[in-house]
Scaffold this motif. Structure first.
Motif, short mmCIF file in Angstrom:
data_model
loop_
_atom_site.label_atom_id
_atom_site.label_comp_id
_atom_site.label_asym_id
_atom_site.label_seq_id
_atom_site.Cartn_x
_atom_site.Cartn_y
_atom_site.Cartn_z
N TYR A 64 40.23 35.90 34.26
CA TYR A 64 41.53 35.29 34.04
C TYR A 64 42.11 35.50 32.65
O TYR A 64 43.33 35.49 32.49
N GLU A 65 41.28 35.70 31.65
CA GLU A 65 41.79 36.01 30.32
C GLU A 65 42.01 37.52 30.15
O GLU A 65 42.92 37.94 29.46
N ILE A 66 41.17 38.31 30.80
CA ILE A 66 41.30 39.77 30.72
C ILE A 66 41.96 40.32 31.98
O ILE A 66 42.92 41.06 31.92
N GLY A 67 41.45 39.93 33.14
CA GLY A 67 42.05 40.40 34.39
C GLY A 67 41.31 41.57 35.00
O GLY A 67 40.11 41.75 34.78
N LYS A 68 42.01 42.35 35.80
CA LYS A 68 41.39 43.52 36.42
C LYS A 68 40.84 44.44 35.34
O LYS A 68 41.50 44.68 34.33
N ARG A 69 39.65 44.98 35.59
CA ARG A 69 38.98 45.79 34.58
C ARG A 69 38.67 47.17 35.15
O ARG A 69 37.51 47.58 35.26
N VAL A 70 39.72 47.86 35.54
CA VAL A 70 39.56 49.16 36.19
C VAL A 70 38.92 50.14 35.23
O VAL A 70 39.23 50.17 34.03
N ALA A 71 38.00 50.93 35.73
CA ALA A 71 37.27 51.90 34.90
C ALA A 71 38.24 52.79 34.13
O ALA A 71 39.20 53.32 34.69
N GLY A 72 37.98 52.94 32.84
CA GLY A 72 38.79 53.79 32.00
C GLY A 72 40.08 53.16 31.49
O GLY A 72 40.84 53.79 30.76
N SER A 73 40.31 51.89 31.84
CA SER A 73 41.56 51.23 31.47
C SER A 73 41.42 50.46 30.16
O SER A 73 40.32 50.22 29.65
N GLU A 74 42.57 50.00 29.65
CA GLU A 74 42.57 49.18 28.44
C GLU A 74 41.83 47.87 28.69
O GLU A 74 41.12 47.37 27.80
N ASN A 75 41.98 47.32 29.88
CA ASN A 75 41.29 46.06 30.17
C ASN A 75 39.78 46.22 30.24
O ASN A 75 39.04 45.29 29.90
N GLU A 76 39.33 47.39 30.66
CA GLU A 76 37.88 47.61 30.63
C GLU A 76 37.40 47.60 29.18
O GLU A 76 36.33 47.05 28.88
N ARG A 77 38.19 48.15 28.28
CA ARG A 77 37.84 48.13 26.86
C ARG A 77 37.87 46.71 26.31
O ARG A 77 37.03 46.33 25.48
N LYS A 78 38.80 45.90 26.76
CA LYS A 78 38.85 44.49 26.32
C LYS A 78 37.59 43.76 26.77
O LYS A 78 37.03 42.94 26.04
N ALA A 79 37.15 44.08 27.99
CA ALA A 79 35.92 43.45 28.49
C ALA A 79 34.72 43.92 27.68
O ALA A 79 33.82 43.12 27.38
N GLU A 80 34.69 45.18 27.32
CA GLU A 80 33.62 45.70 26.46
C GLU A 80 33.56 44.91 25.16
O GLU A 80 32.48 44.47 24.72
N THR A 81 34.71 44.72 24.52
CA THR A 81 34.76 43.99 23.25
C THR A 81 34.26 42.57 23.42
O THR A 81 33.49 42.06 22.58
#
Length: 325
Positions: free
Chosen positions: A51-68
């Motif tokens: 809910y704070e990051i959202g969908k974390r599609v591979a290779g996306s900006e949101n996946e990078r946010k999840a990594e961080t």
């Protein structure tokens, strides 16, 4: 949104860790009391990713946010943490992703790998698949951070699982023969929140000791966890398919364990149909906390608590005397 509101009541104490431990001031922190309630911390991590990051599609900006986020959580706990970058090509296009690796020393230099993928598909919010697995992994890492475990533990959040197990394949293929020989087993956590039944799977024969010990713990603690009953001849009793991040390690000859919630007794009896009431939740728009809690009240909390207890005790007491130092 109610999820963000409930989250804000518990977390976001900025600056504290930069003073106490040198971690970035932007690290999201949580009430320490959550660690003492099984599944509660896992829920908050799951909620944040979805809910704070959202969908974390591979290779996306949101996946990078999840990594961080995941890296900052491991560092907040005090683990030596690194980001393992990798790239892959899909349908002629190059993408970048990463694995987040945290190391916990144990009584033995032999190691156990515990992994969960943090990317999701572009439907729903990836709550069950697989913010739930990451949440349990992070909770157990925090519970065990000051506990002397029999083996050293390598916690890994894998990137790009949904597009061909890219992260786990990359990690496994980078392992030397010495590291492979030094690895007692790999435990995979994938889609823990919503399936009708909770399962643990393992390798066949003597290499199924991770599953067998987990089932012994479940029986002793009266946890509602079983294993694949083997109704489908393609998947013998106690095993599963090679469709998640355990597979690359299994291919290297490393014994595996795999936690999952689904239902092997319905549909094609292949573990893909998760629930009797609403079919599969993963990879659909229904993979949200709101839908799961409305249709299956209390299930998320029960599952996260159960899997957290089981994984914690398994890592605290697992043994394989033929390989221990």
């Amino acid at each position: 949104m109610k999820r963000k509101l409930s989250f804000s009541l518990i977390a976001m104490l900025f600056g504290l860790l930069s003073v106490l431990g040198g971690v970035s001031a932007q690290t999201t922190t949580y009430d320490p009391s959550l660690v003492h309630k099984n599944g509660a911390m896992a829920y908050e991590h799951m909620n944040y990713l979805a809910y704070e990051i959202g969908k974390r599609v591979a290779g996306s900006e949101n996946e990078r946010k999840a990594e961080t986020y995941i890296k900052s959580q491991f560092e907040r706990m005090g683990f030596k943490t690194e980001v393992q970058e990798f790239s892959y090509t899909r349908r002629g296009t190059a993408y970048n992703s990463s694995n987040i690796v945290a190391y916990k020393p144990g009584k033995s230099t032999k190691q156990i790998i515990v992994g969960a993928h943090y990317d999701s598909v572009d439907k729903g919010l990836g709550v069950d698949d697989n913010a739930s697995g990451v949440g349990v992994m992070l909770e157990v890492a925090e519970v065990l951070k000051n506990v002397k475990t029999p083996y050293s533990i390598v916690f890994i959040a894998f990137g790009a699982e949904e597009v061909g197990l890219q992260g786990s394949n990359f990690y496994a293929n980078q392992m030397s023969k010495t590291e492979i020989d030094n690895t007692v087993g790999m435990i995979n956590l994938d889609s823990l929140a919503v399936g009708d039944n909770m399962y643990v799977y393992g390798s066949e024969g003597e290499d199924g000791f991770i599953r067998d010990q987990a089932l012994e713990i479940a029986k002793k603690k009266k946890l509602n966890v079983g294993t694949n009953p083997g109704l489908n001849p393609h998947y013998p009793v106690g095993t599963t398919g090679d469709w998640s991040d355990h597979a690359p390690f299994k291919d290297k000859g490393i014994p595996i364990g795999y936690f999952e919630a689904t239902n092997w007794e319905i549909g094609d009896k292949d573990g893909y149909t998760q629930t009797e009431k609403h079919g599969s939740i993963w990879h659909t728009s229904n993979d949200t906390i709101d839908f799961i809690e409305e249709k299956f009240p209390g299930r998320i909390e029960e599952h996260l608590s159960t899997f957290s207890i089981l994984l914690t005790d398994l890592l605290k007491f697992m043994n394989k005397t033929s390989t221990a130092k």
